[in-house]
Design an enzyme around this catalytic site. Structure first.
Site, PDB file in Angstrom:
ATOM      1  N   ASP A  64     105.745 101.496  35.930  1.00 15.34           N
ATOM      2  CA  ASP A  64     107.174 101.366  36.244  1.00 15.34           C
ATOM      3  C   ASP A  64     107.391 100.716  37.615  1.00 15.34           C
ATOM      4  O   ASP A  64     108.409 100.068  37.856  1.00 15.34           O
ATOM      5  CB  ASP A  64     107.850 102.738  36.261  1.00 15.34           C
ATOM      6  CG  ASP A  64     107.429 103.659  35.127  1.00 15.34           C
ATOM      7  OD1 ASP A  64     106.226 103.697  34.802  1.00 15.34           O
ATOM      8  OD2 ASP A  64     108.301 104.364  34.599  1.00 15.34           O
ATOM      9  N   ASP A 115     111.104 104.652  43.763  1.00 18.26           N
ATOM     10  CA  ASP A 115     112.063 104.053  42.842  1.00 18.26           C
ATOM     11  C   ASP A 115     113.292 103.462  43.525  1.00 18.26           C
ATOM     12  O   ASP A 115     114.334 103.279  42.886  1.00 18.26           O
ATOM     13  CB  ASP A 115     112.508 105.086  41.809  1.00 18.26           C
ATOM     14  CG  ASP A 115     111.499 105.220  40.683  1.00 18.26           C
ATOM     15  OD1 ASP A 115     110.934 104.186  40.269  1.00 18.26           O
ATOM     16  OD2 ASP A 115     111.269 106.340  40.209  1.00 18.26           O
TER      17      ASP A 115
END
Length: 399
Positions: A177, A115
Site C-alpha cells: 500500500d 499513510d
C-alpha cells in the site's frame, strides 16, 4: 431543513439505464454525467448524516463507520467531494470539502503514520490543484516532510506500522500500500525542488520492486526488514488470503504506484514493472468476466468469493494512466479493461441507488477479510478511485 439542502444547484439529470452490458456504455458522456449526478446526491446525503468532526469510512450492519482525522481513510472523503465538485461545479460540495479539510489539517505534523499520502495528498493535494489556494500547497509540503521522517536509510524504505503488540512479529514492516503514499513525496520534491524527498521515494520504490514481487509480478502484502542489516526478514500477508496469495487490492496498489513513479521519473524500469503487473491482472484466469476481481486472486472459494469493487476502482484509474505510456496495442488493451471495470461499477449491481448505502456511491467492496471487517460493504476509497478514473476517462474524451 437539512444543512446541505439550504443550497440548491440545478444540473442536468441523466437516468442510469440499468446494467451496462458492454464497454461502450461508459464511454457515453451521459453515463459519466449520471454517475457524477448520483455522487452529488449521495455525498450531500452522507454529509447530513456525518458528525461534524468525523470522516466516513464504511457502512456495516446499518451503522455508519466514521473515523477521526488520524485514520488512514480520512483524506478520501474531502477527495470525493472535490472530485465531484470538479465535475459538477456544485459549490455546496466545495464548502463541505473545505469544512472537512479544516478538521484534517492538524494531521500534517503526524509522524506516526505512513499513510499521509492517502490522508493529505488525496485531500489537500486535490484541493490545491482544483482551487489554486497556496495554503493547501503548504499543507502538502509539511505533510511530505512528516512522511519522509519515517524513512530508514539502512532499510531504504518508509516504515509502515510502528512496533506494537499486534505487529510484534515484524521488525520493520513495509506494505505494498505504501507505494501510493510516494506520490506526495514525488510531487512535493518536484514542486519545492527538494531532491531529498524524491530520493526517498525512489529508494522505497526500488526496494519494493526488488523485494515485494514474485516472478509473475504478483505482490506480497508485507515485507519485513532486519533493522540492523537492512536485509529482508520475512514476506507475509496481513490482509490477503495467504502469504503466497495475490491480494487483489494490493495488486492494484502496485499497478498504480509504479505507473505513477514512471510519470515522475520517466525511468523505463518502472514502466516495465507496471506493465508486468498489468499483464498479471489481465491474464489471470481468476479474473471474472465483468472485471471486478475477487478480494484475493487465490481465494479458496472462487467463484463464490466476495468481489472487491475498491480493487477494480484502483486498477481502472491506474490503467487509464498507464495507457498513455505504452504502444497502441497495449494502450487499447488497458483502456478496454478500464472501461469494462467502470461499466460494471456503474451498473445497478455496484452503484448505489439515490439516498441508499448511507450515502456511499459504490457497494460490494472488501476491507479486511481475515479480520472479518468491512466485508461486502461500501468503502470511501472505492468511491474515490472510481470518481478519479471517471474523471480521467472524461478528460480523455474531451481531447
Amino acid at each position: 431543513m437539512n444543512k446541505l439542502r439550504l443550497a440548491y444547484f440545478i444540473v442536468p439529470i441523466f437516468i442510469l439505464c440499468g446494467c451496462h452490458k458492454n464497454v461502450k456504455d461508459i464511454q457515453n458522456s451521459s453515463s459519466i454525467d449520471s454517475v457524477f449526478e448520483r455522487a452529488n446526491t449521495q455525498y450531500k446525503y452522507l454529509a447530513d448524516l456525518l458528525p461534524n468532526d468525523r470522516f466516513p469510512r464504511s457502512f456495516e450492519d446499518n451503522k455508519l463507520i466514521a473515523s477521526k482525522s488520524n485514520d488512514w481513510c480520512s483524506g478520501f472523503y474531502p477527495g470525493c467531494l472535490l472530485y465531484t465538485f470538479e465535475y459538477t461545479k456544485d459549490s455546496v460540495l466545495l464548502v463541505e470539502a473545505e469544512k472537512s479539510l479544516k478538521v484534517l489539517e492538524p494531521e500534517k505534523t503526524n509522524k506516526a503514520t505512513h499513510d499521509l499520502g492517502f490522508m493529505m495528498f488525496c485531500s489537500f493535494g486535490n484541493a490545491y490543484k482544483i482551487t489554486g489556494n497556496e495554503a493547501y500547497k503548504n499543507v502538502v509540503k509539511e505533510s511530505a516532510y512528516s512522511l519522509a521522517s519515517r524513512f530508514d536509510s539502512v532499510v531504504g524504505c518508509i516504515r509502515s506500522w510502528d512496533f506494537s503488540t499486534w505487529n510484534s512479529k515484524w521488525q520493520y514492516p513495509v506494505i505494498i500500500d505504501n507505494m501510493m503514499n510516494l506520490e506526495m513525496l514525488m510531487w512535493a520534491g518536484k514542486e519545492f525542488a527538494d531532491s531529498t524527498l524524491t530520493k526517498i521515494a525512489i529508494s522505497h520504490a526500488d526496494n519494493t520492486m526488488q523485494n515485494h514481487f514474485r516472478d509473475d509480478y504478483s505482490s506480497y502484502h508485507v515485507v519485513s526488514y532486519d533493522t540492523i542489516t537492512g536485509a529482508v526478514e520475512k514476506k507475509t500477508t496481513f490482509q490477503g488470503y495467504a502469504d503466497e496469495s495475490a491480494w487483489a487490492r494490493g495488486q492494484g496498489w502496485g499497478l498504480y504506484g509504479f505507473t505513477m513513479m514512471y510519470r515522475f521519473t520517466k525511468n523505463q524500469k518502472y514502466l516495465n514493472h507496471a506493465k508486468g503487473i498489468a499483464n498479471y491482472i489481465l491474464n489471470n484466469p481468476n479474473m471474472p468476466k465483468d472485471m471486478i476481481p475477487y478480494w484475493d486472486f487465490n481465494a479458496p472459494d472462487i467463484p463464490t468469493a466476495k468481489r472487491d469493487a475498491s480493487a477494480a476502482a484502483v486498477m481502472a484509474s491506474a490503467f487509464l494512466e498507464l495507457k498513455n505510456y505504452v504502444n497502441k496495442e497495449d494502450a487499447l488493451r488497458y483502456t478496454e479493461a478500464a472501461k469494462k471495470m467502470l461499466s460494471s461499477l456503474s451498473s445497478q449491481q455496484y452503484l448505489a441507488e439515490k439516498e441508499t448505502n448511507n450515502g456511499f456511491l459504490l457497494k460490494h467492496s472488501v476491507g479486511h477479510f481475515p479480520k472479518n471487517s468491512e466485508i461486502d460493504a461500501p468503502l470511501i476509497y472505492a468511491d474515490y478511485y472510481f470518481l478519479e478514473a471517471l474523471l480521467k476517462l472524461q478528460k480523455d474524451e474531451a481531447k
